[in-house]
Design an enzyme around this catalytic site. Structure first.
Site, mmCIF file in Angstrom:
data_model
loop_
_atom_site.group_PDB
_atom_site.id
_atom_site.type_symbol
_atom_site.label_atom_id
_atom_site.label_comp_id
_atom_site.label_asym_id
_atom_site.label_seq_id
_atom_site.Cartn_x
_atom_site.Cartn_y
_atom_site.Cartn_z
ATOM 1 N N GLY A 141 108.294 -35.078 -2.430
ATOM 2 C CA GLY A 141 108.301 -35.254 -3.799
ATOM 3 C C GLY A 141 107.772 -36.272 -4.084
ATOM 4 O O GLY A 141 107.494 -37.410 -5.217
ATOM 5 N N THR A 201 108.919 -34.042 3.958
ATOM 6 C CA THR A 201 108.623 -33.084 3.373
ATOM 7 C C THR A 201 110.262 -31.801 3.726
ATOM 8 O O THR A 201 110.456 -31.280 3.986
ATOM 9 C CB THR A 201 107.357 -32.456 3.515
ATOM 10 O OG1 THR A 201 107.155 -30.831 3.094
ATOM 11 C CG2 THR A 201 107.054 -31.905 5.269
ATOM 12 N N HIS A 248 98.753 -24.674 -2.591
ATOM 13 C CA HIS A 248 98.696 -23.664 -3.777
ATOM 14 C C HIS A 248 97.608 -23.348 -4.475
ATOM 15 O O HIS A 248 97.093 -23.616 -5.278
ATOM 16 C CB HIS A 248 100.172 -24.496 -4.401
ATOM 17 C CG HIS A 248 101.222 -24.276 -4.326
ATOM 18 N ND1 HIS A 248 101.563 -26.141 -3.669
ATOM 19 C CD2 HIS A 248 102.021 -23.349 -3.308
ATOM 20 C CE1 HIS A 248 103.342 -25.737 -3.381
ATOM 21 N NE2 HIS A 248 103.597 -24.789 -3.265
ATOM 22 N N HIS A 265 99.774 -27.385 3.808
ATOM 23 C CA HIS A 265 100.485 -26.187 3.004
ATOM 24 C C HIS A 265 100.360 -26.417 1.669
ATOM 25 O O HIS A 265 100.607 -27.140 1.256
ATOM 26 C CB HIS A 265 101.987 -25.588 2.803
ATOM 27 C CG HIS A 265 102.833 -25.159 1.914
ATOM 28 N ND1 HIS A 265 102.028 -23.994 1.334
ATOM 29 C CD2 HIS A 265 104.330 -25.991 1.053
ATOM 30 C CE1 HIS A 265 102.993 -23.879 0.264
ATOM 31 N NE2 HIS A 265 104.052 -24.705 -0.118
ATOM 32 N N HIS A 288 104.470 -17.956 -2.741
ATOM 33 C CA HIS A 288 104.842 -19.583 -3.118
ATOM 34 C C HIS A 288 103.222 -20.172 -2.216
ATOM 35 O O HIS A 288 102.826 -21.223 -3.447
ATOM 36 C CB HIS A 288 105.744 -19.810 -2.100
ATOM 37 C CG HIS A 288 105.800 -21.206 -1.907
ATOM 38 N ND1 HIS A 288 107.114 -21.100 -0.345
ATOM 39 C CD2 HIS A 288 104.900 -22.574 -1.306
ATOM 40 C CE1 HIS A 288 107.408 -22.739 -0.628
ATOM 41 N NE2 HIS A 288 106.204 -22.658 -1.388
ATOM 42 N N GLY A 332 103.162 -28.682 -2.159
ATOM 43 C CA GLY A 332 101.847 -28.912 -1.353
ATOM 44 C C GLY A 332 103.072 -29.754 -0.224
ATOM 45 O O GLY A 332 103.161 -30.408 -0.768
ATOM 46 N N ASN A 333 102.017 -29.949 1.553
ATOM 47 C CA ASN A 333 102.081 -30.922 1.808
ATOM 48 C C ASN A 333 101.323 -30.877 3.013
ATOM 49 O O ASN A 333 100.439 -29.929 4.021
ATOM 50 C CB ASN A 333 103.552 -30.608 2.674
ATOM 51 C CG ASN A 333 104.621 -28.942 3.317
ATOM 52 O OD1 ASN A 333 103.655 -28.792 4.234
ATOM 53 N ND2 ASN A 333 105.074 -28.867 2.331
ATOM 54 N N GLU A 365 109.163 -29.055 3.959
ATOM 55 C CA GLU A 365 109.298 -28.095 4.956
ATOM 56 C C GLU A 365 108.938 -28.582 6.215
ATOM 57 O O GLU A 365 107.809 -27.462 7.485
ATOM 58 C CB GLU A 365 107.689 -26.958 4.367
ATOM 59 C CG GLU A 365 107.879 -26.388 3.126
ATOM 60 C CD GLU A 365 108.489 -25.664 2.680
ATOM 61 O OE1 GLU A 365 109.538 -24.948 3.557
ATOM 62 O OE2 GLU A 365 108.782 -24.664 1.775
#
Length: 216
Positions: free
Chosen positions: A45, A73, A96, A94, A158, A27-28, A75
């Site tokens: 990360g 990130t 999950h 973002h 995703h 996620g971000n 993204e």
């Protein structure tokens, strides 16, 4: 002032973990300062609970770096594309989440089948066509799935993307999205169908929330 924005990004990452809508370093989260148009990005990360303000990357809407030495990130392009397409948006997360991601893996949309979804999600939550994480194609597909009104979309196989005028709204939209996805999955597991809310009632509820709900 920049330190406050950076701290908010860190706190949002920890909140995603605490709310169970992401795990590990997945996620971000990004924030846009509407006064400067600077975008504050979580780094790639790195564990959210160990981040410091020095780990947050600051860029302009064109992606040029303002501050920070970390790799942002993966993204980044997706977040920046959203801010350029939706100028009223100042927060993007973002995530999950389990039920929403299940629908994304099926490539399905989540309809506005609950009052709260109709009130805040803006439009049907569509699934963006698949593209590799971090790619420009994914950024373009995400913006297309969001359209002009939706406050959330799914990324094929995703996860989910939720927007907000601010961070609290983005998190609220994320909560409503996952609750709606869970209810929708239960309806389908029971072999049932849902009765759509009429466009007129959806419009009425959105107007109520925007102009008359709460202590305004």
């Amino acid at each position: 002032m920049m330190e406050n924005w950076k701290r908010s990004v860190i706190d949002a990452g920890i909140r995603m973990l605490d709310e169970g809508i992401t795990v590990g370093t997945w996620g971000n989260v990004t924030l846009r300062d509407p006064e400067t148009n600077y975008v504050y990005l979580s780094p790639s990360g790195m564990p959210y609970r160990t981040l410091t303000e020095n780990d947050i990357v600051v860029v302009r809407l064109d992606g040029s770096r303002v501050e920070g030495e970390r790799k942002p990130t993966i993204e980044t392009e997706m977040h920046l594309a959203i801010y350029r397409a939706r100028p009223a948006c100042n927060a993007v997360i973002h995530t999950h989440p389990i039920y929403s991601t299940a629908f994304s893996a099926m490539g399905e949309e989540i309809p506005l089948l609950l009052d709260e979804a109709a009130q805040v999600l803006g439009d049907t939550v569509r699934t963006a066509d698949y593209a590799l994480p971090g790619s420009m194609e994914l950024a373009e597909n995400c913006v297309k799935a969001l359209g002009e009104k939706s406050m959330a979309c799914l990324l094929k196989s995703h996860g989910a993307v939720c927007l907000g005028e601010n961070l609290e709204q983005a998190f609220g939209n994320s909560t409503v999205l996952e609750a709606t996805a869970q209810v929708y999955s239960i309806i389908r597991a029971m072999g049932g169908t849902f009765e759509p809310i009429s466009p007129e009632n959806i419009a009425a509820m959105q107007d109520f929330v925007k102009y008359r709900y709460g202590q305004r």
